[in-house]
Design a protein around this motif. Sequence first.
Motif, PDB file in Angstrom:
ATOM      1  N   GLU A  20       0.813  -1.198   0.000  1.00 23.28           N
ATOM      2  CA  GLU A  20       0.000   0.000   0.000  1.00 23.28           C
ATOM      3  C   GLU A  20       0.850   1.252   0.000  1.00 23.28           C
ATOM      4  O   GLU A  20       0.369   2.329  -0.319  1.00 23.28           O
ATOM      5  CB  GLU A  20      -0.900   0.001   1.217  1.00 23.28           C
ATOM      6  CG  GLU A  20      -2.108  -0.850   0.987  1.00 23.28           C
ATOM      7  CD  GLU A  20      -2.979  -0.915   2.210  1.00 23.28           C
ATOM      8  OE1 GLU A  20      -4.177  -1.003   2.026  1.00 23.28           O
ATOM      9  OE2 GLU A  20      -2.444  -0.870   3.318  1.00 23.28           O
ATOM     10  N   LEU A  21       2.076   1.090   0.398  1.00 25.50           N
ATOM     11  CA  LEU A  21       2.937   2.262   0.398  1.00 25.50           C
ATOM     12  C   LEU A  21       3.437   2.588  -1.002  1.00 25.50           C
ATOM     13  O   LEU A  21       3.889   3.672  -1.259  1.00 25.50           O
ATOM     14  CB  LEU A  21       4.123   2.025   1.326  1.00 25.50           C
ATOM     15  CG  LEU A  21       3.814   2.308   2.773  1.00 25.50           C
ATOM     16  CD1 LEU A  21       5.060   2.160   3.598  1.00 25.50           C
ATOM     17  CD2 LEU A  21       3.245   3.697   2.937  1.00 25.50           C
ATOM     18  N   GLN A  60      -1.371   8.182 -10.465  1.00 24.78           N
ATOM     19  CA  GLN A  60      -2.627   8.905 -10.293  1.00 24.78           C
ATOM     20  C   GLN A  60      -3.326   8.979 -11.631  1.00 24.78           C
ATOM     21  O   GLN A  60      -3.728  10.030 -12.094  1.00 24.78           O
ATOM     22  CB  GLN A  60      -2.343  10.298  -9.763  1.00 24.78           C
ATOM     23  CG  GLN A  60      -1.758  10.266  -8.387  1.00 24.78           C
ATOM     24  CD  GLN A  60      -2.319  11.371  -7.544  1.00 24.78           C
ATOM     25  OE1 GLN A  60      -2.730  12.405  -8.017  1.00 24.78           O
ATOM     26  NE2 GLN A  60      -2.365  11.153  -6.256  1.00 24.78           N
ATOM     27  N   ASP A  61      -3.416   7.860 -12.234  1.00 26.40           N
ATOM     28  CA  ASP A  61      -3.933   7.833 -13.577  1.00 26.40           C
ATOM     29  C   ASP A  61      -5.319   7.240 -13.548  1.00 26.40           C
ATOM     30  O   ASP A  61      -5.887   7.009 -12.504  1.00 26.40           O
ATOM     31  CB  ASP A  61      -2.978   7.018 -14.461  1.00 26.40           C
ATOM     32  CG  ASP A  61      -2.692   7.769 -15.733  1.00 26.40           C
ATOM     33  OD1 ASP A  61      -3.641   8.411 -16.206  1.00 26.40           O
ATOM     34  OD2 ASP A  61      -1.560   7.703 -16.216  1.00 26.40           O
ATOM     35  N   VAL A  62      -5.818   6.931 -14.698  1.00 21.63           N
ATOM     36  CA  VAL A  62      -7.222   6.583 -14.747  1.00 21.63           C
ATOM     37  C   VAL A  62      -7.480   5.170 -14.305  1.00 21.63           C
ATOM     38  O   VAL A  62      -8.259   4.925 -13.411  1.00 21.63           O
ATOM     39  CB  VAL A  62      -7.760   6.815 -16.157  1.00 21.63           C
ATOM     40  CG1 VAL A  62      -9.184   6.359 -16.217  1.00 21.63           C
ATOM     41  CG2 VAL A  62      -7.665   8.279 -16.439  1.00 21.63           C
ATOM     42  N   ASN A  63      -6.804   4.266 -14.929  1.00 21.85           N
ATOM     43  CA  ASN A  63      -7.056   2.905 -14.517  1.00 21.85           C
ATOM     44  C   ASN A  63      -6.312   2.651 -13.226  1.00 21.85           C
ATOM     45  O   ASN A  63      -5.109   2.573 -13.185  1.00 21.85           O
ATOM     46  CB  ASN A  63      -6.596   1.935 -15.600  1.00 21.85           C
ATOM     47  CG  ASN A  63      -7.211   0.580 -15.360  1.00 21.85           C
ATOM     48  OD1 ASN A  63      -7.612   0.285 -14.231  1.00 21.85           O
ATOM     49  ND2 ASN A  63      -7.301  -0.223 -16.377  1.00 21.85           N
ATOM     50  N   LEU A  64      -7.086   2.521 -12.161  1.00 25.67           N
ATOM     51  CA  LEU A  64      -6.475   2.481 -10.845  1.00 25.67           C
ATOM     52  C   LEU A  64      -5.836   1.135 -10.551  1.00 25.67           C
ATOM     53  O   LEU A  64      -5.064   0.994  -9.640  1.00 25.67           O
ATOM     54  CB  LEU A  64      -7.535   2.781  -9.791  1.00 25.67           C
ATOM     55  CG  LEU A  64      -8.117   4.178  -9.911  1.00 25.67           C
ATOM     56  CD1 LEU A  64      -9.373   4.283  -9.109  1.00 25.67           C
ATOM     57  CD2 LEU A  64      -7.109   5.188  -9.434  1.00 25.67           C
ATOM     58  N   ASP A  65      -6.212   0.134 -11.293  1.00 28.22           N
ATOM     59  CA  ASP A  65      -5.667  -1.186 -11.029  1.00 28.22           C
ATOM     60  C   ASP A  65      -4.418  -1.380 -11.868  1.00 28.22           C
ATOM     61  O   ASP A  65      -4.441  -1.218 -13.078  1.00 28.22           O
ATOM     62  CB  ASP A  65      -6.718  -2.233 -11.376  1.00 28.22           C
ATOM     63  CG  ASP A  65      -6.280  -3.603 -10.927  1.00 28.22           C
ATOM     64  OD1 ASP A  65      -6.718  -4.584 -11.530  1.00 28.22           O
ATOM     65  OD2 ASP A  65      -5.487  -3.681  -9.973  1.00 28.22           O
ATOM     66  N   ASP A  66      -3.319  -1.752 -11.214  1.00 21.81           N
ATOM     67  CA  ASP A  66      -2.042  -1.854 -11.911  1.00 21.81           C
ATOM     68  C   ASP A  66      -2.112  -2.897 -13.023  1.00 21.81           C
ATOM     69  O   ASP A  66      -1.523  -2.752 -14.077  1.00 21.81           O
ATOM     70  CB  ASP A  66      -0.927  -2.251 -10.949  1.00 21.81           C
ATOM     71  CG  ASP A  66      -1.215  -1.797  -9.546  1.00 21.81           C
ATOM     72  OD1 ASP A  66      -1.715  -0.675  -9.439  1.00 21.81           O
ATOM     73  OD2 ASP A  66      -0.964  -2.554  -8.605  1.00 21.81           O
ATOM     74  N   HIS A  87      -7.163  -5.463 -14.476  1.00 23.73           N
ATOM     75  CA  HIS A  87      -8.085  -6.596 -14.458  1.00 23.73           C
ATOM     76  C   HIS A  87      -9.434  -6.164 -15.008  1.00 23.73           C
ATOM     77  O   HIS A  87      -9.829  -5.010 -14.876  1.00 23.73           O
ATOM     78  CB  HIS A  87      -8.272  -7.098 -13.029  1.00 23.73           C
ATOM     79  CG  HIS A  87      -7.102  -7.893 -12.540  1.00 23.73           C
ATOM     80  ND1 HIS A  87      -6.736  -9.083 -13.116  1.00 23.73           N
ATOM     81  CD2 HIS A  87      -6.230  -7.667 -11.539  1.00 23.73           C
ATOM     82  CE1 HIS A  87      -5.681  -9.555 -12.492  1.00 23.73           C
ATOM     83  NE2 HIS A  87      -5.346  -8.717 -11.537  1.00 23.73           N
ATOM     84  N   GLU A 118       3.320   3.904  -4.352  1.00 23.59           N
ATOM     85  CA  GLU A 118       2.440   4.921  -4.927  1.00 23.59           C
ATOM     86  C   GLU A 118       1.797   4.405  -6.195  1.00 23.59           C
ATOM     87  O   GLU A 118       2.467   3.909  -7.095  1.00 23.59           O
ATOM     88  CB  GLU A 118       3.260   6.178  -5.234  1.00 23.59           C
ATOM     89  CG  GLU A 118       3.547   6.995  -4.012  1.00 23.59           C
ATOM     90  CD  GLU A 118       2.275   7.442  -3.311  1.00 23.59           C
ATOM     91  OE1 GLU A 118       1.408   8.018  -3.982  1.00 23.59           O
ATOM     92  OE2 GLU A 118       2.165   7.217  -2.101  1.00 23.59           O
ATOM     93  N   LEU A 119       0.514   4.538  -6.256  1.00 23.54           N
ATOM     94  CA  LEU A 119      -0.171   4.158  -7.480  1.00 23.54           C
ATOM     95  C   LEU A 119      -0.072   5.323  -8.441  1.00 23.54           C
ATOM     96  O   LEU A 119      -0.055   6.477  -8.025  1.00 23.54           O
ATOM     97  CB  LEU A 119      -1.628   3.885  -7.182  1.00 23.54           C
ATOM     98  CG  LEU A 119      -1.902   2.577  -6.485  1.00 23.54           C
ATOM     99  CD1 LEU A 119      -3.364   2.507  -6.131  1.00 23.54           C
ATOM    100  CD2 LEU A 119      -1.525   1.424  -7.383  1.00 23.54           C
TER     101      LEU A 119
END
Lengths: 567, 966
Positions: free
Chosen positions: A385-386, A391-397, A400, A388-389
Motif C-alpha cells: 500500500e505504500l 494517479q492515472d485513470v485505470n487504478l488497477d495496476d 483486471h 504509490e499508485l
Amino acid sequence: MIGWLGQGMPHLIAAPILLPLFAAALMVAMGERRRAGRALVNVLASLLGLAVAVALLVWVDGEGVPGVYLAGNWPVPFGIALVVDRLSALMLVLAGVLGAAAVLYSTARWDRAGVHFHPLFQLQLMGLNGAFLTADLFNLFVFFEVMLAASYGLLLHGSGTARVRAGLHYIAINLLASSVFLIGVSMLYGVTGTLNMADMAQKLAAVPASDRGLLNAAVAILSVAFLAKAAMWPLGFWLAPAYAAASAPAAALFAIMTKVGIYAVLRVWTLFFAGGDDASAAFGSGMLVVGGLATLAFGALGVMASQRLGRLAGFSIVVSSGTLLAATGLGLPALTGGALYYLASTTLAVGAFYLLIELVERARAVNVDAPEPDDDTDHLPFALELVELPQDVNLDDDEHALVGKVFPAAIVFLGIAFIGCALLIAGLPPLSGFVAKFGMLSALLNPGGLGDLGATPVPVAGWVLVALLIGSGLVATISLARAGIRYFWAPQDRPAPRLRVVECLPIAALLFACAALTVRAEPVLRYAQDTALALHRPSVYIDAVMSARPVTQPSWRPEASAKEGGT
Amino acid sequence: MSLALLLALPFVGSVAAALLPTNARNTAATWTTAVALACVVQFGLMFPEVRDGGVLRQSFHWVPDMGLEFSIRMDGFAWMFAMLISGIGTLVAVYARYYMSPADPVPRFFSLFLAFMGAMQGIVLSGNLIQLVFFWELTSLFSFLLIGYWHHRSDARRGARMALVVTGTGGLCLFAGVLLLGRIVGSYDLDAVLGAREVIHSHPLYPPMLVLVLLGALTKSAQFPFQFWLPRAMAAPTPVSAYLHSATMVKAGVFLLARLWPVLAQSELWFWVVTGAGALSLLLAAYAAMFQNDLKRLLAYSTISHLGLITLLLGLNSELAAVAAVFHIMNHATFKASLFMAAGVIDHETGTRDIRRLDGLYKVMPITGTLALVASAAMAGVPLLNGFLSKEMFFSETVYLSSYPWVELALPLIATLAGIFAVVYALRFSFDIFFGPLSTDLPREPHEPARWMRVPIELLVLACLVVGVAPAWSVGAFLDAAALPVVGGTLPEFSLAVWHGFNAPFAMSLVAMAGGIAGYLLLAPLLESGRLRRVPIMDRFDGRRLFDRSLVALGALSRGGVRVAGTRRLQMQLLWVVVACLVAAFAALQGHGVGWGDRPRVPASLEFVLLWSIGIACAIGAAVQAKFHRLAALMMMAVAGLVVCLTFAWFSAPDLALTQLAVEVVTTVLFLLGLRWLPKRIPEAVRHPTLRDRARRGRDLAIALAAGGGLAALSYAMLTRLAPQSISPFFLSHALPEGGGTNVVNVMLVDFRSLDTLGEITVLGAVALAVYALLRRFRPPRESVEAPRQQRVLPADLKTDLVNPRTAPDTALGYLVVPAVLSRLILPIAGLVAVHLFMRGHNQPGGGFVAGLVVAIALIAQYMVAGTLWVEQRMNPHPVRWIAAGLALAVLTGLGALAWGYPFLTTHTAHVALPLVGEVHVPSAILFDIGVFAAVIGATLLILIALAHQSIRATRKPATAEAGGG
C-alpha cells in the motif's frame, strides 16, 4: 416442563459428570478399531449432555434457587456437594453446545489424526462440567486436573512439531499453576478448616485477626492459579501459541477453557467477598481490574499484530478474558450481567471461528504455496500500500477486467461464516457481539441505572475499560478485515475446497446460536442479570448449600446402615 | 404496509436475490427494482401523515431494561431521506442491469445492493440512537462489500478496506458518543434526546460527546480530514458509486448532523468543528477536483466538496442555513446520481474514463451529452437548475452571517472561490469531453447506450430542471416537511423563488461563473497536454498516504508491543507465574503479617534432623544437576522422595508413606525409561557465561530463594496452628460407624470423598491415554536410536554376555539370569501382597491404589528384565481395558445407590455372617476400590508400554508398531 424435570431432578445434577465419564469408559473399552462406533457414542453422548445441560438450565431458572446434590449422601460440609445455579447452568450449556459442535466437526476427519481422541474429548467435557458444578474447593482442583489431563491429550492430538512444542509449554505452565492451586487450597483448608466453598464463605467472618494474613495470602495464591488459567497478563502467554497449534475441534472446545478460570474467579471471589462487609470485603478487586485492563490491552495488541488466523483467535480470547476480569473486578451487578452475556457470545463465536479457520486455511492451501508468514518475523502485511499508485485513470495496476468473479458455493459459505465470526469478535452489529458490548458499556457508563442522569460517577477504571473495549473492537475490525481480504479476495481462480456437511453444520449452528442471542437478547440478558444479582448476593448460594440434607434411611430397608442427616 | 415490514423488505429481498443462480441477470435486476419501487410507493403514500410535523412510530421490545427498543420513527426529514434512498435506489437498479457485464454474477451484486439499501433506511428510520449505530455499522459493512465487489482488482480491495477502516472507526466513535449522550440524557430514545437540549448543553460531558458524534458524522461524509477514502472508493462499480456517493452512504453523515442539529448545534464548539471541517472540505476538494483526469475521481472530489457545503451550512448555527442544507441534500442527490450514471455510460461505451482521451463525444452520443451538460450545469450552479437555488441560499447565508469579523470576511470568499472551482470542474466534465474533434483512439467505438440505461439519467435530469424552474411548486411542500424537524419547532421564513433580485449572492454567482470559465481556459491546456499530472500544492498533504503509513505503523507498533509485553519462552512464562505468586502473596500479607501459631511443638531428634539434612541436600543436588546430569538428578530426587516417605511414617501417616513409596518407585522407573529419549547435551553450545548471564542467574536465584523461603514460612505458620473450626473430627468419629472402616484415610478416599477419587483415577486414565497417543506418533531422533556410547566402545570381536534386547528372543541370559529368575518369582508374590493390601485397606493401611501400584511394579519389573518382546509373547496386558473396566466399575458402583433411592456414590455396608469366619463387613465401597485398583494398573502399564515400545519401534517399520495398544 419444570414438574417433569423435577422427577429426575436431584440425580440429574450429577449427570453432566457421569455421562461423559461413562461414555469415555465405554469408548476406551470399545478399542481403537471400532472408530465409527466410538464416533457415534461420542456424538450421542455430547448431544445428550447438551440436552441435560439445557434441562438443568430450564429447571434452575424456573426454581430460582440453586439445586444441591450431596454425592455419597454425606451432609454438608463433610461430603462433596454438587450445586447447579444459574451461572453453573449457563456454563454447562455453553460447554455442551461447543462440545456437540466440535465433536460433530471432528467426525469429518480430525478424529482419525491420532488415537483416543473420542475418550479424551468426553473426559475433557467431564472435567469442564465437574468444575462448573462442584461446590467443593478441592473437588474443583480435581476437576481442573481432569480437564487439564484430557486437554493435554487433545492439544497434542494430531502431533507435529508445532503442537508438541506449544503443547509441552502448555503442560509445563499448567502443572505449575496446578501446584499453586494446591498450595492455595491447602492453606485455605488450614485457616478455615473446611473445603466446601459455601461453608468456607460463612466461616471467613470467624477467622481470627491473627490468621487474616494467611487467609489473604491463601486467596491471593489461589487466584494466581485461576488467573493463569484465565490467561491474565502476564500469566497468559501460553494461550495463543497453544490454541493456534491445536487441531480445530480441540481448539473450539478450548474456547471455554479460559472461561473456567473466569468462572472460578467469579464463583470464589463473589462467594467470599461480595456479600460480607468484613475486613476482607472486595479484597483484590483493584488487582482484578488492573490485571483485566492490562490483559485487554495486551490482547488487543496481539489481535492487531497477528497475521495467522489461529493466533488472532487466540488473542481475541485474551481480549475477552481481560474484559471479563475487569468487569468482574468492578463489581457492578448490571455490568456483571452484561459481561455474562458477553461471555456466552464470545465463547460461541470463538469456538465457531476456530472450526472455521481450519476450513479457510484448507481452502487457501489448495493452490497457494506461499509460506505462511510467521508472526515472529517482521512481515509487513500490506507494505504494498505504500507503493504509490499512478494517479492515472485505470487504478488497477494489472488492468483486471471490470467483471465480477463467481464465488464457488463453498467459498460463499466460508465467506459468510467468516464475516459472522468477525462481526461477533469485533462486537459489530448485527450479531450478539454488538449487544454484548452495548450491554457492558451501557452498564459501565450508567452505574446507577440509565435514568440516573449520571448522578453516580463512573470510576476512572470504568472510563479506561470503555475506551479499551471500543478500541479493541476497532483493532479487531482492522485486523479481521485485513485477514478476510487476504484469504477471500486476494487469491485468484482457485478451485473450491471440498467441505463436508458435518464440518459446515456446527459452524452454522454456532453462528445461528449467536443470531438467536441477538434476537432473543431480552430473555438472555434477563437471565444474565438474575445470575449476576445472585452472584452479588452470595447468601442465596450459601443458604441453599448449607440447608441441604442427606436422604434419610428408607423405611423398607431396616438393615441398611445409611447415614443420618446432620452431625 | 407497516413501517416495520417496509424496513424489512430490502433485507428479505436481499436474501432472495442471493439465492438466485449466478446468471439470473434479468430476474435479479427486476426483483431489485420491484423491491425498491415498492418502497418508493409505500413511502410516498405516507407523505400526508408526516407533512405537518407528524411522526409515524412503531416499536418492538428488544432489550427494554437497557433502554434498547427496536423503534421505527419517521418524520418529514426521515421521509425525505427514505424517498431519496428508495427512489434513487430504483433508478440505479435499472441502470445497473445495463451497466454490469452479462458475464458478471450479478445476483450477489443486487443482494448486497438491497442489503445496503435496507441498512441505510434503518439509519434514517431509527427512533433509537443505539439502533441508529447498529444500522450505521451495517452500512459500513455492506459498503465495504460493495466497493470490493470486483475483489480481483487490487484497487477495489484497497479502496474497500480503507472505506471500512475509516467509516468503521467513525462508527465506533459515534457509538461512544451515543453512549455518552445516553448517560447525559438518561435515554437512547431519539424523542427523549431531541427534548433534552438544555440538559445536554449544560452537561460537562457535552464537549467529548460532541466530538465523538462529529467524528462519526465527518468520517462517514468524507469530510476533512477524513476525505481521502472517498476517491479510493471509486474502484466500486459505477452504479455503486452513483448510489453510495450521491444519495446514501456519504449522506448518512450529514443526515446525522441534521438529525441531532436541534439539540447539539448552537454552541461554539459545534460552530468551529462543523463549519471548519465543512469549509475546508468545500474548498480543498473543489480545488482538487479541477485537476482530476478520471471522470469518477472528479465526481468523488466534487461530492466531498458539496458535502462540505452542506456540513458548512449545518455548522453555521442558523435555522435558515439548516433549511438550505436540507435543500442541498435533495439537490445534490439528484444531480450527482445522474452525473455518476453519465460517467458510467461514457466509460461503458468508450472504454475509458480519462478526460484527456475523451473529446467531441457530443457528435456520437448527443442525448447523453445533453443530459450530462444539464446535470453538470446544475452541479456548477447555473440558474434555472436546482443546484443554483441551494447554492444561492448558501451564498446568502455566508454573506449575512454574524460572527467574528474575519469569519464574516473569509466565508464569502471561500464560498466564491469554491464556486469558481466548481464551474471549472463542471466544464471539464462536460465541455471538455463532449466538444471539439472526436477522439479517434478510444478502446471502443462510442455510441448511445441502451434505451433503459439512459432513462434513469433522464428522469433525474428532468427533476433538476423542474425543481430549478418551479421550485416552490415542485418541492416546496416536501422541503417544508423535511426541514421542519431539523430546525425543530417552527420553520424560518424563506422563499423558494428563482429570482431574488440583483443582490450580493447573485453577484457572487456571476463572479463564480466568470472566474470559472477563465480558470477553465487557463487550466485545460495544461491538463490536456499532460504537463500537470498532480494536484499542485495539495499533493504533498495526502491523507491517504498518512492513513497507509499509520496502519503500517500500527501494525509494527503492535508487533513490537507484543514482543516487549509478551514472551514465547517457557522459562520466562514460568518465571512470571512464580513472581505473580510472590507478589500476590506478599501484597496480601501487607498489614497482617504472618505469625507463628501456638500449637505445641514436637521436639527435634538427631535422627530426624539428619534424615532431613540428607533430603534437603539431595533436593538441592537434584536442582543443580538437573540441566546436564539428568540421571544423577533423578537419583537424588528419588532419595528426596524416600525421605518424604520416611517423614510420613515418622509422623504416623503409614498410608501416606506406603502410597508415596509405591508412587516414587513407579515414577522413578518411568522417568528412567523416558530418559533414554531425551536430547543429548551439545558441548559446543556451552559458552562462557557473560555478565548478563550471571545477572540473570542471580535474579533467578533470588526469586527461587524468595519463593522457597516464603512457602516454607507459610507452611510453618500453618503447621504451628490448630485449625479451630476443622471438619476433620467428623471423619474420625464417623469412619467406623457409618463408613464401615477403621482406616479413616481409606474411608475418606472411597466413601467421604469418593467423588475426588473418581476424578483422580480419571486423571490417571486420561494422562495415560494422552501419553500413549503422543508416544505412538513419536519418532526418536537418530542419535537416540543408536547404541549408547558405552556399548559402542566394545570391540566387535569381544566375547561378551551382553545381549541385545532388541534382537534376542529371551534376554534372561548371561548376566541377567539371576535378576530374571528373581523378578519372575516376585510376580506371584507381588500379586499376593497386592491382594493383602487391598483386602485390609478399609481397616489398615493399604487399599486399591497401593495394591494397583504394587501389581504394576511387578509387571514393570518383567518388562525391564526380560524385555518387551519376551513379555508380550507370553501375555497381553491389555492396559486400556483395565482402565475402561476400572472407570466403568467405579461409576456403576456409585450409580448402584440410585436404585435404593440414595444419591450417587452412597455406600452401603452389608453385614454377612460367614461360617467359620464369623460376621464380616462388606462395604459396597470395596467394589469402588476394585475400580480404583484396575484403573491404576491400566494407567501405569499403558504409560510403561508406550515407553517400552519406543525401543522396538526404533528398529522396525513404524506401521507394525501397533501391538499392545489394546
